[in-house]
Design a protein around this motif. Sequence first.
Motif, PDB file in Angstrom:
ATOM      1  N   THR A   1      12.271   1.756   2.032  1.00  0.00           N
ATOM      2  CA  THR A   1      11.056   1.475   2.794  1.00  0.00           C
ATOM      3  C   THR A   1      10.951   2.376   4.017  1.00  0.00           C
ATOM      4  OG1 THR A   1      11.090  -0.828   2.047  1.00  0.00           O
ATOM      5  CG2 THR A   1       9.764  -0.332   3.993  1.00  0.00           C
ATOM      6  N   ILE A   2      12.041   2.500   4.765  1.00  0.00           N
ATOM      7  CA  ILE A   2      12.039   3.356   5.953  1.00  0.00           C
ATOM      8  C   ILE A   2      11.791   4.812   5.559  1.00  0.00           C
ATOM      9  CG2 ILE A   2      13.517   4.275   7.794  1.00  0.00           C
ATOM     10  CD1 ILE A   2      14.815   1.426   7.866  1.00  0.00           C
ATOM     11  N   SER A   3      12.424   5.253   4.482  1.00  0.00           N
ATOM     12  CA  SER A   3      12.228   6.627   4.016  1.00  0.00           C
ATOM     13  C   SER A   3      10.796   6.880   3.578  1.00  0.00           C
ATOM     14  CB  SER A   3      13.182   6.942   2.860  1.00  0.00           C
ATOM     15  OG  SER A   3      14.517   6.811   3.258  1.00  0.00           O
ATOM     16  N   LEU A   4      10.193   5.896   2.936  1.00  0.00           N
ATOM     17  CA  LEU A   4       8.803   6.043   2.509  1.00  0.00           C
ATOM     18  C   LEU A   4       7.878   6.161   3.710  1.00  0.00           C
ATOM     19  CD1 LEU A   4       6.704   6.074   0.239  1.00  0.00           C
ATOM     20  CD2 LEU A   4       6.666   3.583   0.376  1.00  0.00           C
ATOM     21  N   PHE A   5       8.094   5.338   4.731  1.00  0.00           N
ATOM     22  CA  PHE A   5       7.280   5.430   5.947  1.00  0.00           C
ATOM     23  C   PHE A   5       7.471   6.780   6.630  1.00  0.00           C
ATOM     24  CE2 PHE A   5       7.316   0.562   6.370  1.00  0.00           C
ATOM     25  CZ  PHE A   5       6.113   0.467   5.697  1.00  0.00           C
ATOM     26  N   ALA A   6       8.703   7.273   6.667  1.00  0.00           N
ATOM     27  CA  ALA A   6       8.965   8.588   7.269  1.00  0.00           C
ATOM     28  C   ALA A   6       8.253   9.685   6.481  1.00  0.00           C
ATOM     29  CB  ALA A   6      10.468   8.854   7.321  1.00  0.00           C
TER      30      ALA A   6
ATOM     31  N   ILE B   1       5.515   9.391   4.604  1.00  0.00           N
ATOM     32  CA  ILE B   1       4.077   9.282   4.850  1.00  0.00           C
ATOM     33  C   ILE B   1       3.729   9.841   6.225  1.00  0.00           C
ATOM     34  CG2 ILE B   1       2.184   7.634   5.194  1.00  0.00           C
ATOM     35  CD1 ILE B   1       3.539   5.898   3.019  1.00  0.00           C
ATOM     36  N   PHE B   2       4.557   9.564   7.222  1.00  0.00           N
ATOM     37  CA  PHE B   2       4.326  10.071   8.573  1.00  0.00           C
ATOM     38  C   PHE B   2       4.365  11.595   8.598  1.00  0.00           C
ATOM     39  CE2 PHE B   2       6.036  11.427  12.709  1.00  0.00           C
ATOM     40  CZ  PHE B   2       5.020  10.960  13.533  1.00  0.00           C
ATOM     41  N   VAL B   3       5.375  12.179   7.966  1.00  0.00           N
ATOM     42  CA  VAL B   3       5.508  13.636   7.955  1.00  0.00           C
ATOM     43  C   VAL B   3       4.357  14.268   7.174  1.00  0.00           C
ATOM     44  CG1 VAL B   3       6.971  15.529   7.126  1.00  0.00           C
ATOM     45  CG2 VAL B   3       7.992  13.587   8.297  1.00  0.00           C
ATOM     46  N   MET B   4       3.930  13.658   6.083  1.00  0.00           N
ATOM     47  CA  MET B   4       2.781  14.175   5.337  1.00  0.00           C
ATOM     48  C   MET B   4       1.525  14.116   6.197  1.00  0.00           C
ATOM     49  SD  MET B   4       3.484  12.606   1.542  1.00  0.00           S
ATOM     50  CE  MET B   4       1.873  13.022   0.954  1.00  0.00           C
ATOM     51  N   GLY B   5       1.360  13.052   6.955  1.00  0.00           N
ATOM     52  CA  GLY B   5       0.226  12.937   7.866  1.00  0.00           C
ATOM     53  C   GLY B   5       0.243  14.020   8.922  1.00  0.00           C
ATOM     54  N   MET B   6       1.435  14.333   9.437  1.00  0.00           N
ATOM     55  CA  MET B   6       1.549  15.421  10.408  1.00  0.00           C
ATOM     56  C   MET B   6       1.123  16.745   9.786  1.00  0.00           C
ATOM     57  SD  MET B   6       5.109  14.496  12.426  1.00  0.00           S
ATOM     58  CE  MET B   6       5.516  16.197  12.537  1.00  0.00           C
ATOM     59  N   GLY B   7       1.538  16.985   8.550  1.00  0.00           N
ATOM     60  CA  GLY B   7       1.164  18.223   7.871  1.00  0.00           C
ATOM     61  C   GLY B   7      -0.332  18.313   7.635  1.00  0.00           C
TER      62      GLY B   7
END
Length: 92
Positions: free
Chosen positions: A33-38, A40-46
């Motif tokens: 779960t934590i990895s999935l949120f990370a 998604i966050f990094v994809m959003g930054m990109g």
Amino acid sequence: MFYIVLFLTAGFLVGYKLNLSDKIIKINGRIQTISLFALIFVMGMGIGSDKEVLKSIPAIGAKALVYSAFAVFFSVLAVYLFSFIIERKKGE
């Protein structure tokens, strides 16, 4: 791509061969779960840093709306037709 398949296979084999306790499985779920949120966050930054993608968001959103509307409509239609056929066969 090779590394992705390699790590997926290694994880599968570890999960299959070892008798993992419920505690480890629960911890693994939290890590996923934590990895999935990370991710998604990094994809959003990109996406947020790419100006071309930001300019295309209205067009992408319109296409996504149309595709999802068609998917929902035809899914509901399929369920309705199949339930009608099943109910009709029960009555025979």
